[in-house]
Design a protein around this motif. Structure first.
Motif, mmCIF file in Angstrom:
data_model
loop_
_atom_site.group_PDB
_atom_site.id
_atom_site.type_symbol
_atom_site.label_atom_id
_atom_site.label_comp_id
_atom_site.label_asym_id
_atom_site.label_seq_id
_atom_site.Cartn_x
_atom_site.Cartn_y
_atom_site.Cartn_z
ATOM 1 N N GLU A 1 0.825 -1.207 0.000
ATOM 2 C CA GLU A 1 0.000 0.000 0.000
ATOM 3 C C GLU A 1 0.856 1.253 0.000
ATOM 4 O OE1 GLU A 1 -3.077 0.126 2.952
ATOM 5 O OE2 GLU A 1 -3.278 -2.058 2.962
ATOM 6 N N SER A 2 2.077 1.142 0.474
ATOM 7 C CA SER A 2 2.967 2.303 0.563
ATOM 8 C C SER A 2 3.708 2.508 -0.750
ATOM 9 C CB SER A 2 3.983 2.091 1.691
ATOM 10 O OG SER A 2 5.055 3.008 1.574
ATOM 11 N N PRO A 3 3.596 3.694 -1.364
ATOM 12 C CA PRO A 3 4.360 3.949 -2.589
ATOM 13 C C PRO A 3 5.863 3.938 -2.345
ATOM 14 C CG PRO A 3 3.273 5.960 -1.820
ATOM 15 C CD PRO A 3 2.748 4.842 -0.996
ATOM 16 N N ALA A 4 6.298 4.304 -1.131
ATOM 17 C CA ALA A 4 7.727 4.257 -0.816
ATOM 18 C C ALA A 4 8.225 2.813 -0.782
ATOM 19 C CB ALA A 4 7.990 4.949 0.518
ATOM 20 N N TYR A 5 7.401 1.899 -0.276
ATOM 21 C CA TYR A 5 7.752 0.475 -0.266
ATOM 22 C C TYR A 5 7.926 -0.022 -1.689
ATOM 23 C CZ TYR A 5 7.122 -4.597 0.309
ATOM 24 O OH TYR A 5 7.273 -5.971 0.258
ATOM 25 N N ARG A 6 6.966 0.312 -2.562
ATOM 26 C CA ARG A 6 7.046 -0.150 -3.952
ATOM 27 C C ARG A 6 8.258 0.456 -4.658
ATOM 28 N NH1 ARG A 6 1.583 1.341 -3.575
ATOM 29 N NH2 ARG A 6 1.865 3.014 -5.105
ATOM 30 N N MET A 7 8.556 1.718 -4.373
ATOM 31 C CA MET A 7 9.723 2.359 -4.968
ATOM 32 C C MET A 7 11.003 1.661 -4.511
ATOM 33 S SD MET A 7 10.887 6.373 -4.839
ATOM 34 C CE MET A 7 11.074 6.386 -3.051
ATOM 35 N N LEU A 8 11.061 1.286 -3.234
ATOM 36 C CA LEU A 8 12.227 0.590 -2.714
ATOM 37 C C LEU A 8 12.393 -0.770 -3.371
ATOM 38 C CD1 LEU A 8 14.591 0.444 -0.742
ATOM 39 C CD2 LEU A 8 12.974 -0.314 1.030
ATOM 40 N N VAL A 9 11.288 -1.484 -3.558
ATOM 41 C CA VAL A 9 11.347 -2.789 -4.232
ATOM 42 C C VAL A 9 11.888 -2.626 -5.652
ATOM 43 C CG1 VAL A 9 9.954 -4.672 -5.181
ATOM 44 C CG2 VAL A 9 9.537 -3.875 -2.845
#
Length: 212
Positions: free
Chosen positions: A127-135
């Motif tokens: 749900e976190s865009p920062a998480y997806r960016m990190l992935v």
């Protein structure tokens, strides 16, 4: 204050203020004549927030409208209001779910969050865009064969944790919640180039110490 004074104090042009009024980003002023309205300090604060979202954060008007609606939602606590504003900022590329490297990266990121003790990040996950960016970033490192396991990423996470304390200390210097949301957006955007510049200068210093 009249529109001209609101413009002068905020640094936003009258035409742009009128546009924000039409789009519902700024509440209407108190009508004093058929063609004039009076505005208050509340309008000035909201205008600064709108400017932080759109002009500093480069947020689309429709997204800014959603963020402002979230700020007025009494069901959300302050943490969620801050998150609604910062999550709406541009975050970079999304991971390609068909890429095997993204699967590996997701596992590495989840392990990193567990080692760092970031329970909230683990809870919200995708749900976190920062998480997806990190992935997506870790997947790129993996594809190109650069170190990206937990041991290599953990020092960056710990440094980021210290930076987060400094960030929120700055935000808390503002008394009103709306001002804190404005500061969270503006400082997130404006301090990122500061961090990048400092990192590159620090690398130059370390390189000179080792190899110069």
């Amino acid at each position: 204050m009249k529109l001209a004074e609101l413009s002068e104090r905020s640094g936003v042009s009258p035409a742009t203020i009128k546009y924000y009024l039409r789009e519902g980003l700024l509440p209407p002023g108190r009508r004093i004549t058929a063609t004039q309205a009076a505005y208050t300090e509340e309008h000035l604060r909201r205008l600064r927030l709108v400017r932080a979202l759109i002009q500093v954060g480069r947020m689309p008007v429709a997204t800014a409208r959603e963020v402002l609606a979230a700020l007025g939602d009494d069901a959300l606590d302050h943490h969620m209001r801050l998150g609604a504003a910062v999550w709406a900022l541009p975050h970079g590329p999304e991971p390609d779910e068909d890429d095997p490297a993204a699967v590996t990266a997701r596992g590495a990121v989840d392990e990193l969050l567990e080692r760092a003790g970031w329970d909230f990040g683990r809870e919200v996950g995708d749900e976190s865009p920062a998480y997806r960016m990190l992935v997506a970033a870790v997947a790129a490192l993996h594809r190109l064969g650069y170190p990206c396991d937990t041991a290599h990423l953990l020092p960056y996470a710990r440094s980021a944790g210290q930076l987060a304390v400094a960030d929120l200390d700055l935000v808390e210097e503002y008394e009103r919640e709306e001002e804190q949301v404005e500061a969270a957006v503006a400082l997130t955007v404006l301090y990122e180039p500061v961090l990048l510049g400092l990192r590159r200068m620090a690398e130059a210093e370390e390189s000179h110490r080792r190899f110069g």
